[in-house]
Every structure is written in structure tokens, then in C-alpha cells.
Motif scaffolding. Structure first.
Motif, short mmCIF file in Angstrom:
data_model
loop_
_atom_site.label_atom_id
_atom_site.label_comp_id
_atom_site.label_asym_id
_atom_site.label_seq_id
_atom_site.Cartn_x
_atom_site.Cartn_y
_atom_site.Cartn_z
N THR A 223 1.35 -1.29 -0.31
CA THR A 223 -0.23 0.08 -0.31
C THR A 223 0.45 1.17 0.23
O THR A 223 1.77 1.30 0.66
CB THR A 223 -1.00 0.02 1.46
OG1 THR A 223 -1.97 -1.15 1.44
CG2 THR A 223 -1.96 1.38 1.08
N VAL A 224 0.50 2.44 -0.97
CA VAL A 224 1.52 3.68 -0.74
C VAL A 224 0.15 4.63 -0.57
O VAL A 224 -1.00 4.51 -0.82
CB VAL A 224 1.67 3.76 -2.07
CG1 VAL A 224 1.91 5.42 -2.17
CG2 VAL A 224 2.73 3.45 -2.74
N ALA A 225 0.41 5.07 1.37
CA ALA A 225 -0.78 6.17 1.47
C ALA A 225 0.18 7.46 1.73
O ALA A 225 1.51 7.54 2.06
CB ALA A 225 -0.77 5.26 2.83
N PHE A 226 -0.15 8.31 0.93
CA PHE A 226 -0.27 10.01 1.41
C PHE A 226 -1.42 10.77 2.13
O PHE A 226 -2.87 9.64 1.73
CB PHE A 226 0.27 9.99 0.54
CG PHE A 226 1.01 10.43 0.15
CD1 PHE A 226 2.69 11.77 0.05
CD2 PHE A 226 2.67 9.17 -0.81
CE1 PHE A 226 3.92 11.20 -0.03
CE2 PHE A 226 3.36 8.87 -0.68
CZ PHE A 226 4.60 10.00 -0.43
N GLU A 227 -1.83 10.86 2.85
CA GLU A 227 -2.84 12.14 2.70
C GLU A 227 -3.44 12.86 1.73
O GLU A 227 -2.80 13.47 1.26
CB GLU A 227 -2.98 13.37 3.71
CG GLU A 227 -2.66 12.12 5.39
CD GLU A 227 -2.28 13.45 7.29
OE1 GLU A 227 -2.39 14.33 6.41
OE2 GLU A 227 -2.08 13.02 7.44
N PHE A 228 -4.81 13.10 1.62
CA PHE A 228 -4.88 12.96 0.25
C PHE A 228 -5.59 14.74 0.66
O PHE A 228 -6.22 15.47 1.69
CB PHE A 228 -6.27 13.17 -0.23
CG PHE A 228 -5.46 12.14 -1.07
CD1 PHE A 228 -6.35 11.86 -2.56
CD2 PHE A 228 -4.76 11.33 -0.88
CE1 PHE A 228 -6.18 10.66 -3.16
CE2 PHE A 228 -4.58 10.06 -2.24
CZ PHE A 228 -5.60 9.83 -2.94
N THR A 229 -4.93 15.90 -0.21
CA THR A 229 -5.63 17.02 0.18
C THR A 229 -6.99 17.33 -1.10
O THR A 229 -7.35 16.53 -1.53
CB THR A 229 -5.01 18.25 -0.65
OG1 THR A 229 -4.38 18.05 -2.38
CG2 THR A 229 -2.64 18.31 -0.52
N TYR A 230 -7.54 18.65 -0.86
CA TYR A 230 -8.64 19.00 -1.69
C TYR A 230 -8.17 18.93 -3.42
O TYR A 230 -8.95 18.10 -3.99
CB TYR A 230 -8.95 20.19 -1.44
CG TYR A 230 -10.57 20.68 -2.08
CD1 TYR A 230 -11.28 20.15 -2.36
CD2 TYR A 230 -10.22 21.68 -3.84
CE1 TYR A 230 -12.33 21.03 -2.62
CE2 TYR A 230 -11.12 22.36 -4.18
CZ TYR A 230 -12.20 21.98 -3.94
OH TYR A 230 -13.28 22.09 -4.70
N HIS A 231 -7.33 19.09 -3.40
CA HIS A 231 -6.87 18.90 -5.00
C HIS A 231 -7.12 17.74 -5.27
O HIS A 231 -6.79 17.49 -6.73
CB HIS A 231 -6.28 19.53 -5.42
CG HIS A 231 -6.02 21.22 -5.44
ND1 HIS A 231 -6.29 22.02 -5.69
CD2 HIS A 231 -5.84 22.02 -4.41
CE1 HIS A 231 -6.95 23.03 -5.80
NE2 HIS A 231 -6.23 23.45 -4.65
N ARG B 250 -8.12 15.02 -4.46
CA ARG B 250 -9.26 14.66 -3.85
C ARG B 250 -10.15 15.20 -5.55
O ARG B 250 -10.83 13.95 -6.29
CB ARG B 250 -10.61 14.39 -3.34
CG ARG B 250 -9.54 14.47 -1.33
CD ARG B 250 -11.16 13.91 -0.52
NE ARG B 250 -10.47 13.78 0.22
CZ ARG B 250 -9.61 12.42 0.67
NH1 ARG B 250 -9.92 11.30 -0.04
NH2 ARG B 250 -8.62 12.23 1.92
N LEU B 251 -9.68 16.19 -6.36
CA LEU B 251 -10.57 16.38 -7.09
C LEU B 251 -9.52 15.43 -8.57
O LEU B 251 -10.37 15.75 -9.38
CB LEU B 251 -10.34 18.11 -7.24
CG LEU B 251 -11.40 18.81 -6.41
CD1 LEU B 251 -10.98 20.38 -6.84
CD2 LEU B 251 -12.83 18.64 -6.91
N GLU B 252 -8.14 15.44 -8.61
CA GLU B 252 -7.82 14.95 -9.54
C GLU B 252 -6.96 13.60 -8.37
O GLU B 252 -5.67 14.06 -8.42
CB GLU B 252 -6.73 15.72 -10.40
CG GLU B 252 -8.16 17.20 -11.03
CD GLU B 252 -7.08 18.57 -11.94
OE1 GLU B 252 -6.88 17.53 -13.19
OE2 GLU B 252 -6.68 19.39 -11.41
N PRO B 253 -6.96 12.46 -8.20
CA PRO B 253 -6.63 11.66 -7.90
C PRO B 253 -5.73 11.88 -8.81
O PRO B 253 -3.87 11.25 -7.83
CB PRO B 253 -7.09 10.90 -7.85
CG PRO B 253 -8.69 10.83 -7.84
CD PRO B 253 -8.74 11.86 -8.79
N SER B 254 -5.38 11.35 -9.79
CA SER B 254 -4.66 10.78 -10.80
C SER B 254 -2.76 11.76 -10.47
O SER B 254 -1.93 11.67 -10.91
CB SER B 254 -4.96 11.08 -12.10
OG SER B 254 -5.05 12.49 -12.93
N LYS B 255 -3.04 13.16 -9.72
CA LYS B 255 -1.81 13.93 -9.63
C LYS B 255 -1.10 13.87 -8.24
O LYS B 255 -0.38 14.18 -8.11
CB LYS B 255 -2.93 15.01 -10.23
CG LYS B 255 -2.76 15.81 -11.20
CD LYS B 255 -3.27 17.36 -11.82
CE LYS B 255 -3.37 17.01 -13.41
NZ LYS B 255 -3.31 18.78 -13.89
#
Length: 371
Positions: free
Chosen positions: A167-175, A177-182
Motif C-alpha cells: 500500500t502507498v499512502a499519503f494524506e489527500f489534499t482537496y486538489h 481528491r479532485l484529481e486523484p491521478s495527480k
């Protein structure tokens, strides 16, 4: 295999891999991850302190000290110079012991390009402070996304190309979540993907870190019971109740219980508790057989992460006020001189609890010391 319409939409925005990855730490797991990244088509450079190890990786594509008789792919660069290692790196994997994390981050700080994501690949909780490693790294590397790569992974099997998942885990910022591929998590997962290495993506860094830290302590407990002559019933009970301790800790720190049932929790726990290839399981087994700590591993000074983690996990549990009975038992044996049979008899004679905890009651055990 044909993709469904939903799957086809999901992969339409493909994540862009990082072109160059630096691996900080040239032990067995660092070398394995450098191999994974190289096989996935990345430019890879690995940093280590030992000039002989670095020379062997760079000039002969081998690491005889940590992965003897295993051929590494060509093209892995290697250096003892931190500045050289981080020059041009688009992502960094830190694969050094948890006890050295702050020192390594301090060495890295002047040489990291702004915003470069850093994934922690060691497992543990910082001693004395009770901080998750991600929290400690964030203090030392402000402005850099901090994540983790964790899962049921033995280094040698990974290098040999056995199908492996993590598993690769990072906290997701608002952006993110809008563009998960980035997101850093998606980009690093794609960067490490190959025919034999399959990463999954998570936004629950806390849950992933807790799984990686606590499973080492539970593995020592399983080893102690195995070494003392007990069998599968005991190990299954320790794994299951150990997972509950992982869930309790994760949930109290803002993580998700479901993360602990994934690769970085249940997967890693099962692997580590099932084989003496794990140094944690091996240490517990030797202690359960009656060896003194200094006699284990034929008297060699082998670093066992769970031994260190047993202190830091209890530091964290004390800090947030949760009870972890199995971890407490392991800590008592390793660091307080407690007797193994007596300690585990007391563990089995704790008050009878409900499962699930939501039922909210317990009763004194008829054979418990406080009955």
C-alpha cells in the motif's frame, strides 16, 4: 481481460509516474525497493553509508551483505553522497531504521527540491515522543508531502520477483481528491508498478503507519508462544486480537479501522506472524525457547524493529490513553524482565470482554488474579 465501463472510466486519467526515484538506505529492503523501481522503468539511485555495499550495487549489481546470491537489475546508480543521491529526484523513499529517521531527514533537507514527496518505508513509532514516523518526518521536512509504503513484503522474495502487493499512502489534499491521478500516492504507486509488484493507493496514512508499527510487536508475541511450544490456536488468537489492538490505536488517532484489515495491517501482520524469516517472529521464538536476549541470533547484534517498537507503541498508547494488552505483555517481557509463561497466563486471564466492543461490558475471569 476486458475492462468494464466503470473501470474504463476510472483509468481514463492515468497517473504520470515519477521519472527518477531516490532510495535512501541500502539495506535489504532499500535494495529491494530500488530493484522494484528499476524494473518498473524508473531511473533509480540508492544512497547508503557503507562504501563496500554501494560499490557492490553500482559496479556488480549485487548486495552481498544484505541480499547474498541475488542478482540485481542493471542500471541502479549508487552513492554515499546525499547531495548526489537527491539531485534531480522526483520522489524519495526513506528505507533506514526508524531510530535514525530524524537524522536522515536533517541530512536530506538541504538537498531536496521544493515539494518533493517522501515515502517512509520503515515501520515504527518514535520512541519517547510517541509520534508516528510520518509526524516526525513532517516536522523535519516542512513543505514536502509525507507518505508511507507498507505491506506484507519480505525483501528477498520481492527481489526474486515473487508476486507482491503493498500500500502507498499519503494524506489527500482537496486538489488530490479532485484529481486523484495527480496525487503523490497515485503517482508513486504507478511508478513502482510492474508485472510482479502491485501497489494499492490509500489516503489513510495514520492507519497504514499503525499497522506497520504494531504488527512487529504482535509478531514477537506469536514467536514467544510458538517457541514455548504452543500451536496454531494460540497464534490465531494473538493475530486476531492483535489486529484489534491495531484498530483501536488507529481509530483513536483518526485513522480508519478498515485500513487495518488491508495489506498494511492484516496482510503484513499475517506474514510477519507466520514465518521466522521475520526477525520479530524469530526473536520471540528464541525467547520462548528459553534463550536470554543476548544469546539470540547466535549472539549477533541483530536489530529487531519490534523490540524498539514495543517501547514506542506503549509510549503512544500511554499518551492517548488506550489499553493494548498484547503489546503490554511483550513490553513487559522485553524491557521489564517479566517471565514469559506467567505474563501470558495473566494475558489469557484478563476480564472476559465482549466482541464486538460496542456491546460495552466485561466480567471478571474466574481464574484471573483479580477474581
Amino acid at each position: 481481460m476486458t475492462l468494464s465501463r466503470i473501470e474504463a472510466r476510472a483509468v481514463a486519467a492515468q497517473a504520470e509516474p515519477y521519472g527518477r526515484i531516490a532510495v535512501v538506505g541500502a539495506g535489504s529492503w532499500g535494495t529491494a525497493l530500488a530493484t522494484v523501481a528499476r524494473r518498473a522503468g524508473r531511473e533509480v539511485i540508492i544512497w547508503g553509508r557503507d562504501p563496500e555495499v554501494i560499490e557492490a550495487i553500482r559496479d556488480r549489481s549485487e548486495n552481498p551483505k544484505y541480499l547474498p546470491e541475488v542478482a540485481l537489475p542493471d542500471g541502479i546508480e549508487a552513492t554515499t553522497d546525499m547531495e548526489e543521491a537527491l539531485s534531480g529526484a522526483q520522489a524519495v523513499l526513506i528505507v533506514t531504521p526508524s531510530t535514525t529517521l530524524r537524522d536522515i531527514c536533517a541530512q536530506m533537507r538541504p538537498h531536496l527540491a521544493p515539494g518533493t514527496p517522501v515515502a517512509l518505508c520503515a515501520k515504527g513509532i518514535e520512541a519517547r515522543t510517541g509520534l508516528l514516523l510520518g509526524e516526525a518526518a513532517a516536522m523535519e521536512l516542512p513543505g514536502h508531502p509525507i507518505g508511507a509504503l507498507s505491506g506484507p513484503t519480505f525483501a528477498k522474495e520481492t527481489v526474486l520477483g515473487h508476486p507482491t502487493a503493498a500500500t502507498v499512502a499519503f494524506e489527500f489534499t482537496y486538489h488530490d481528491r479532485l484529481e486523484p491521478s495527480k496525487s503523490p500516492a497515485a503517482r508513486l504507486a504507478i511508478s513502482m508498478s510492474s508485472e510482479s509488484f502491485r501497489p494499492y493507493i490509500s489516503d489513510d496514512l495514520v492507519g497504514v503507519e499503525i499497522g506497520g508499527a504494531v504488527k512487529n510487536v504482535i509478531a514477537i508475541a506469536c514467536g514467544m508462544m510458538s517457541g514455548a511450544g504452543f500451536a496454531e490456536n494460540t497464534r490465531a488468537a494473538l493475530i486476531t486480537r492483535g489486529m484489534d489492538e491495531m484498530k483501536t490505536l488507529a481509530e483513536n488517532l483518526g485513522g480508519r479501522r478498515e485500513t487495518v484489515t488491508g495489506l498494511s495491517g492484516a496482510g503484513d501482520l499475517t506474514l510477519t506472524c507466520s514465518s521466522t524469516t521475520s526477525r520479530n517472529m524469530s526473536l520471540g521464538t528464541q525467547l520462548g525457547q528459553g534463550l536470554k536476549r543476548e544469546e539470540c541470533f547466535d549472539g549477533k547484534p541483530v536489530v529487531v524493529e519490534g523490540e524498539v517498537n514495543s517501547v514506542s507503541v506503549m509510549d503512544l498508547a500511554d499518551r492517548i490513553g488506550v489499553t493494548l494488552p498484547i503489546c503490554e505483555a511483550v513490553h513487559a517481557v522485553l524491557h521489564e524482565g517479566a517471565d514469559i509463561p506467567r505474563t501470558f497466563r495473566a494475558l489469557w486471564a484478563r476480564p472476559i470482554e465482549a466482541e464486538p466492543k460496542g456491546m460495552g461490558f466485561q466480567f471478571k475471569h474466574p481464574f484471573g488474579e483479580t477474581a
